[in-house]
Motif scaffolding. Structure first.
Motif, PDB file in Angstrom:
ATOM      1  N   SER A 148       0.897  -1.133   0.093  1.00 28.91           N
ATOM      2  CA  SER A 148      -0.158  -0.055   0.121  1.00 28.91           C
ATOM      3  C   SER A 148       0.857   1.368  -0.013  1.00 28.91           C
ATOM      4  O   SER A 148       0.360   2.235  -0.500  1.00 28.91           O
ATOM      5  CB  SER A 148      -1.135   0.054   1.181  1.00 28.91           C
ATOM      6  N   GLY A 149       2.116   1.161   0.538  1.00 23.02           N
ATOM      7  CA  GLY A 149       3.239   2.355   0.527  1.00 23.02           C
ATOM      8  C   GLY A 149       2.555   3.287   1.721  1.00 23.02           C
ATOM      9  O   GLY A 149       3.214   4.324   1.688  1.00 23.02           O
ATOM     10  N   ARG A 150       1.811   2.862   2.287  1.00 24.54           N
ATOM     11  CA  ARG A 150       1.353   3.795   3.664  1.00 24.54           C
ATOM     12  C   ARG A 150       2.191   3.543   4.886  1.00 24.54           C
ATOM     13  O   ARG A 150       1.490   3.291   5.786  1.00 24.54           O
ATOM     14  CB  ARG A 150      -0.179   3.409   3.671  1.00 24.54           C
ATOM     15  N   ALA A 151       3.364   3.598   4.631  1.00 24.74           N
ATOM     16  CA  ALA A 151       4.242   3.072   5.766  1.00 24.74           C
ATOM     17  C   ALA A 151       3.968   4.235   6.991  1.00 24.74           C
ATOM     18  O   ALA A 151       3.547   5.277   6.569  1.00 24.74           O
ATOM     19  CB  ALA A 151       5.723   3.266   5.617  1.00 24.74           C
ATOM     20  N   PRO A 152       4.014   3.876   8.173  1.00 22.75           N
ATOM     21  CA  PRO A 152       4.675   2.703   8.830  1.00 22.75           C
ATOM     22  C   PRO A 152       3.642   1.651   9.113  1.00 22.75           C
ATOM     23  O   PRO A 152       4.078   0.627   9.926  1.00 22.75           O
ATOM     24  CB  PRO A 152       5.338   2.953  10.294  1.00 22.75           C
ATOM     25  N   VAL A 153       2.354   1.727   8.716  1.00 19.33           N
ATOM     26  CA  VAL A 153       1.461   0.870   8.987  1.00 19.33           C
ATOM     27  C   VAL A 153       1.167  -0.526   7.890  1.00 19.33           C
ATOM     28  O   VAL A 153       0.475  -0.488   7.073  1.00 19.33           O
ATOM     29  CB  VAL A 153       0.171   1.517   9.149  1.00 19.33           C
ATOM     30  N   ASN A 154       2.188  -1.234   8.112  1.00 19.12           N
ATOM     31  CA  ASN A 154       1.995  -2.252   7.256  1.00 19.12           C
ATOM     32  C   ASN A 154       1.847  -3.697   7.890  1.00 19.12           C
ATOM     33  O   ASN A 154       2.362  -4.845   7.341  1.00 19.12           O
ATOM     34  CB  ASN A 154       3.269  -2.451   6.311  1.00 19.12           C
ATOM     35  N   ARG A 155       1.901  -3.888   9.264  1.00 16.72           N
ATOM     36  CA  ARG A 155       1.821  -4.910   9.930  1.00 16.72           C
ATOM     37  C   ARG A 155       1.073  -5.125  11.324  1.00 16.72           C
ATOM     38  O   ARG A 155       1.116  -3.614  11.972  1.00 16.72           O
ATOM     39  CB  ARG A 155       2.988  -5.667  10.019  1.00 16.72           C
ATOM     40  N   ILE A 156       0.443  -5.978  11.790  1.00 17.55           N
ATOM     41  CA  ILE A 156       0.033  -5.680  13.207  1.00 17.55           C
ATOM     42  C   ILE A 156       1.337  -5.831  14.073  1.00 17.55           C
ATOM     43  O   ILE A 156       2.055  -6.682  14.163  1.00 17.55           O
ATOM     44  CB  ILE A 156      -1.051  -6.905  13.489  1.00 17.55           C
ATOM     45  N   ALA A 195       2.353  -5.814  18.491  1.00 18.11           N
ATOM     46  CA  ALA A 195       2.066  -6.185  19.840  1.00 18.11           C
ATOM     47  C   ALA A 195       2.459  -5.068  20.805  1.00 18.11           C
ATOM     48  O   ALA A 195       1.960  -5.358  22.104  1.00 18.11           O
ATOM     49  CB  ALA A 195       2.376  -7.573  20.297  1.00 18.11           C
ATOM     50  N   ASP A 196       2.984  -4.103  20.358  1.00 16.82           N
ATOM     51  CA  ASP A 196       3.593  -3.278  21.260  1.00 16.82           C
ATOM     52  C   ASP A 196       2.565  -1.829  21.245  1.00 16.82           C
ATOM     53  O   ASP A 196       1.737  -1.761  20.986  1.00 16.82           O
ATOM     54  CB  ASP A 196       5.135  -2.523  21.121  1.00 16.82           C
ATOM     55  N   SER A 197       3.182  -0.686  22.081  1.00 17.39           N
ATOM     56  CA  SER A 197       2.431   0.452  22.350  1.00 17.39           C
ATOM     57  C   SER A 197       2.090   1.135  20.971  1.00 17.39           C
ATOM     58  O   SER A 197       1.333   2.494  21.090  1.00 17.39           O
ATOM     59  CB  SER A 197       2.784   1.011  23.561  1.00 17.39           C
ATOM     60  N   PHE A 198       2.692   0.806  20.019  1.00 20.03           N
ATOM     61  CA  PHE A 198       2.489   1.557  18.854  1.00 20.03           C
ATOM     62  C   PHE A 198       0.993   2.027  18.280  1.00 20.03           C
ATOM     63  O   PHE A 198       0.455   0.882  17.818  1.00 20.03           O
ATOM     64  CB  PHE A 198       3.462   1.120  17.516  1.00 20.03           C
ATOM     65  N   HIS A 199       0.628   3.003  18.160  1.00 15.73           N
ATOM     66  CA  HIS A 199      -0.785   3.149  17.801  1.00 15.73           C
ATOM     67  C   HIS A 199      -0.731   4.205  16.693  1.00 15.73           C
ATOM     68  O   HIS A 199      -1.162   5.367  17.075  1.00 15.73           O
ATOM     69  CB  HIS A 199      -1.536   3.440  18.915  1.00 15.73           C
ATOM     70  N   PRO A 200      -0.576   4.119  15.556  1.00 14.61           N
ATOM     71  CA  PRO A 200      -0.713   5.201  14.466  1.00 14.61           C
ATOM     72  C   PRO A 200      -2.187   5.383  14.171  1.00 14.61           C
ATOM     73  O   PRO A 200      -3.026   4.590  14.201  1.00 14.61           O
ATOM     74  CB  PRO A 200       0.090   4.644  13.436  1.00 14.61           C
ATOM     75  N   GLU A 201      -2.349   6.703  13.600  1.00 17.88           N
ATOM     76  CA  GLU A 201      -3.750   7.231  13.448  1.00 17.88           C
ATOM     77  C   GLU A 201      -4.178   6.378  12.192  1.00 17.88           C
ATOM     78  O   GLU A 201      -5.415   6.111  12.011  1.00 17.88           O
ATOM     79  CB  GLU A 201      -3.536   8.533  13.165  1.00 17.88           C
ATOM     80  N   GLU A 202      -3.378   5.882  11.290  1.00  9.92           N
ATOM     81  CA  GLU A 202      -3.587   5.354  10.058  1.00  9.92           C
ATOM     82  C   GLU A 202      -4.241   3.879  10.390  1.00  9.92           C
ATOM     83  O   GLU A 202      -4.938   3.342   9.803  1.00  9.92           O
ATOM     84  CB  GLU A 202      -2.182   5.169   9.308  1.00  9.92           C
ATOM     85  N   TRP A 203      -3.359   3.311  11.411  1.00  9.58           N
ATOM     86  CA  TRP A 203      -4.188   2.083  11.791  1.00  9.58           C
ATOM     87  C   TRP A 203      -5.483   1.998  12.434  1.00  9.58           C
ATOM     88  O   TRP A 203      -6.380   1.239  12.147  1.00  9.58           O
ATOM     89  CB  TRP A 203      -3.317   1.271  12.698  1.00  9.58           C
ATOM     90  N   GLN A 204      -5.672   2.978  13.073  1.00  6.23           N
ATOM     91  CA  GLN A 204      -6.977   3.305  13.778  1.00  6.23           C
ATOM     92  C   GLN A 204      -7.952   3.532  12.752  1.00  6.23           C
ATOM     93  O   GLN A 204      -9.125   2.896  12.972  1.00  6.23           O
ATOM     94  CB  GLN A 204      -6.618   4.468  14.834  1.00  6.23           C
ATOM     95  N   ALA A 205      -7.643   4.360  11.763  1.00  4.85           N
ATOM     96  CA  ALA A 205      -8.592   4.678  10.487  1.00  4.85           C
ATOM     97  C   ALA A 205      -9.003   3.323   9.933  1.00  4.85           C
ATOM     98  O   ALA A 205     -10.265   2.724   9.445  1.00  4.85           O
ATOM     99  CB  ALA A 205      -8.035   5.643   9.673  1.00  4.85           C
ATOM    100  N   LEU A 226       1.009  12.223   8.752  1.00  7.62           N
ATOM    101  CA  LEU A 226       2.263  11.189   8.462  1.00  7.62           C
ATOM    102  C   LEU A 226       2.944  11.869   7.500  1.00  7.62           C
ATOM    103  O   LEU A 226       2.786  11.824   6.365  1.00  7.62           O
ATOM    104  CB  LEU A 226       1.646   9.902   8.048  1.00  7.62           C
ATOM    105  N   ILE A 227       3.585  13.083   7.960  1.00  3.40           N
ATOM    106  CA  ILE A 227       4.262  14.153   6.789  1.00  3.40           C
ATOM    107  C   ILE A 227       5.552  13.500   6.391  1.00  3.40           C
ATOM    108  O   ILE A 227       5.570  13.620   5.281  1.00  3.40           O
ATOM    109  CB  ILE A 227       4.510  15.366   7.814  1.00  3.40           C
ATOM    110  N   ASP A 228       6.478  12.899   7.140  1.00  4.34           N
ATOM    111  CA  ASP A 228       7.643  12.445   6.659  1.00  4.34           C
ATOM    112  C   ASP A 228       7.430  11.011   6.283  1.00  4.34           C
ATOM    113  O   ASP A 228       7.112   9.930   6.961  1.00  4.34           O
ATOM    114  CB  ASP A 228       8.853  12.288   7.755  1.00  4.34           C
ATOM    115  N   ARG A 229       7.623  10.930   4.749  1.00  3.59           N
ATOM    116  CA  ARG A 229       7.164   9.686   4.166  1.00  3.59           C
ATOM    117  C   ARG A 229       8.424   8.993   3.744  1.00  3.59           C
ATOM    118  O   ARG A 229       9.328   9.671   3.190  1.00  3.59           O
ATOM    119  CB  ARG A 229       6.417   9.809   2.584  1.00  3.59           C
TER     120      ARG A 229
END
Length: 182
Positions: free
Chosen positions: A10-18, A20-30, A107-110
């Protein structure tokens, strides 16, 4: 319902896998809300559904998204300053007032030169330009999402502009493609 990770293509890094840590990007929420709404919006077996929750809030034993003591699953930040992408996703689905919103805008810095651009809108169609170049007009799908796949970003600054033809609605954001020097 088990969610599949957002495909790495998809190219929408960093959300490219599930994770188990505290990482909660807005892109994953959406993405989670998009998938959930797709399952429940037309389900005749459901008499109601509810969102959790409108605002991020204090929660002693949480450590989410790099913010200890905060449950960050709200559609709006706890200080009420930022409406997250998921807020606009539901607005596109639940209001007749014309609207559009470029998703993933903070997610400004791509890190990927090729990305997907998503726009939430309840308008009949959306025009998209990147750095002044038209990428065409797209009609929203049944979730009120317009998608432009495989968009090439130039190194450095990139301006993304979405407009709804026949209206005065426009949304813009700036992204920076950071070329890895390693």
């Amino acid at each position: 319902m088990a969610l599949e990770p957002i495909p790495p293509t998809s190219g929408r890094a960093p959300v490219n896998r599930i994770r188990a840590d505290s990482f909660h990007p807005e892109e994953w929420q959406a993405y989670v809300h998009e998938q959930d709404w797709a399952q429940i919006k037309n389900n005749p077996e459901l008499w109601g559904s509810f969102l959790w929750c409108m605002f991020d809030f204090a929660s002693d034993h949480r450590d989410e998204g790099g913010h200890p003591g905060l449950n960050d699953k709200g559609m709006v930040t706890s200080d009420r300053a930022i409406r997250k992408d998921v807020y606009f996703f539901y607005q596109a689905n639940w209001t007749d007032t014309p609207m559009l919103h470029i998703a993933d805008r903070r997610l400004i810095d791509r890190k990927n030169a090729v990305t997907e651009i998503k726009v939430y809108s309840n308008c009949p169609s959306i025009d998209l330009k990147v750095n002044g170049k038209s990428l065409g007009t797209v009609a929203p799908d049944d979730l009120h999402i317009c998608r432009w796949k495989d968009v090439q970003l130039q190194p450095g600054a990139n301006t993304v502009e979405a407009t709804a033809p026949g209206t005065s609605l426009t949304d813009t954001c700036d992204w920076t493609y950071v070329v890895d020097q390693h």
